[in-house]
Design an enzyme around this catalytic site. Structure first.
Site, PDB file in Angstrom:
ATOM      1  CG  ASN A  43      -0.357  -0.169   2.523  1.00  0.00           C
ATOM      2  OD1 ASN A  43       0.654  -0.832   2.667  1.00  0.00           O
ATOM      3  ND2 ASN A  43      -0.950   0.450   3.523  1.00  0.00           N
ATOM      4  CB  ILE A  44       1.689   3.720  -2.250  1.00  0.00           C
ATOM      5  CG1 ILE A  44       2.605   2.537  -2.614  1.00  0.00           C
ATOM      6  CG2 ILE A  44       2.435   5.051  -2.366  1.00  0.00           C
ATOM      7  CD1 ILE A  44       3.023   2.480  -4.074  1.00  0.00           C
ATOM      8  CD  GLU A  45      -1.377   4.703   4.605  1.00  0.00           C
ATOM      9  OE1 GLU A  45      -0.881   5.528   5.401  1.00  0.00           O
ATOM     10  OE2 GLU A  45      -2.116   3.759   4.966  1.00  0.00           O
ATOM     11  CG  ASN A  46      -1.305  11.618  -1.312  1.00  0.00           C
ATOM     12  OD1 ASN A  46      -1.964  12.601  -1.000  1.00  0.00           O
ATOM     13  ND2 ASN A  46      -0.283  11.687  -2.146  1.00  0.00           N
ATOM     14  CD  GLU A  56      -5.259  -5.930  -1.242  1.00  0.00           C
ATOM     15  OE1 GLU A  56      -4.660  -4.828  -1.142  1.00  0.00           O
ATOM     16  OE2 GLU A  56      -6.026  -6.346  -0.374  1.00  0.00           O
ATOM     17  CB  CYS A  94     -10.875  -2.493   0.296  1.00  0.00           C
ATOM     18  SG  CYS A  94     -10.286  -1.845  -1.290  1.00  0.00           S
TER      19      CYS A  94
HETATM   20  N1  THU Z   1      -5.097  -1.566   2.654  1.00  0.00           N
HETATM   21  C1  THU Z   1      -4.555  -2.373   1.688  1.00  0.00           C
HETATM   22  O1  THU Z   1      -3.504  -2.052   1.101  1.00  0.00           O
HETATM   23  N2  THU Z   1      -5.187  -3.535   1.405  1.00  0.00           N
HETATM   24  C2  THU Z   1      -6.275  -4.024   2.083  1.00  0.00           C
HETATM   25  O2  THU Z   1      -6.744  -5.108   1.780  1.00  0.00           O
HETATM   26  C3  THU Z   1      -6.856  -3.241   3.164  1.00  0.00           C
HETATM   27  C4  THU Z   1      -6.327  -1.860   3.343  1.00  0.00           C
HETATM   28  C5  THU Z   1      -4.371  -0.337   3.030  1.00  0.00           C
HETATM   29  C6  THU Z   1      -4.959   0.958   2.531  1.00  0.00           C
HETATM   30  C7  THU Z   1      -4.431   1.926   3.576  1.00  0.00           C
HETATM   31  O3  THU Z   1      -3.128   2.338   3.207  1.00  0.00           O
HETATM   32  C8  THU Z   1      -4.327   1.111   4.849  1.00  0.00           C
HETATM   33  O4  THU Z   1      -4.316  -0.240   4.428  1.00  0.00           O
HETATM   34  C9  THU Z   1      -5.451   1.344   5.813  1.00  0.00           C
HETATM   35  O5  THU Z   1      -6.680   1.173   5.230  1.00  0.00           O
END
Ligand code: THU
Length: 138
Positions: A43-46, A56, A94
């Site tokens: 996951n890559i947040e902002n 995924e 998700c």
């Molecule tokens: N996230 C994922 O990368 N995959 C999932 O299946 C559930 C949630 C990430 C998104 C966000 O960066 C963090 O988890 C919290 O929701």
């Protein structure tokens, strides 16, 4: 059923690349193609939150860019480190990621949810996304 221990291990490797300074929820994914290639994602947040992308989708989009279209399974892990979920917990995809899977995968595509100690459970896409806007690939 296939032994997905190695794929789960790869998802843990991918988790180390996670950029998650806001949620501290590091997620890793390892996507397996029919030919046996594996694409990793984290996951890559902002800081404005909505551009955040899940592990995924990073794995899927890397693979699709490389021309891959036939997928067998994806392993996903989100436990450990600073994660808000507990060590024994699985990290189900998700709804948006499930929708992306329906674009490229057949109903029997396997979603492997890893937890601690190498444990995992396996669900089919059909199980997690039973009613879809497009018929799943056969
Ligand atoms: N996230 C994922 O990368 N995959 C999932 O299946 C559930 C949630 C990430 C998104 C966000 O960066 C963090 O988890 C919290 O929701």
């Amino acid at each position: 059923m296939a032994d997905y221990s190695m794929l789960v291990q790869k998802a843990y490797e991918a988790q180390k690349r996670s950029y998650c300074p806001y949620s501290h929820w590091a997620v890793g994914a390892a996507l397996l193609t029919k030919e046996g290639r594996i694409y990793l994602g984290c996951n890559i947040e902002n800081n404005t939150f909505t551009p955040t992308v899940c592990a995924e989708r990073v794995a899927f989009f890397k693979a699709v860019f490389e021309g891959e279209r036939d997928f067998v399974a994806i392993a996903i892990v989100g436990n450990g480190a600073d994660s808000p979920i507990q060590d024994g917990d699985i990290c189900p995809p998700c709804g948006v990621c499930r929708q992306v899977m329906t674009e490229f995968c057949s109903p029997d595509f396997e979603i492997v949810l890893g937890s601690h100690g190498g444990k995992y459970e396996v669900h089919t896409l059909k199980e997690l996304m039973p009613v879809v806007s497009l018929p799943l690939k056969q």
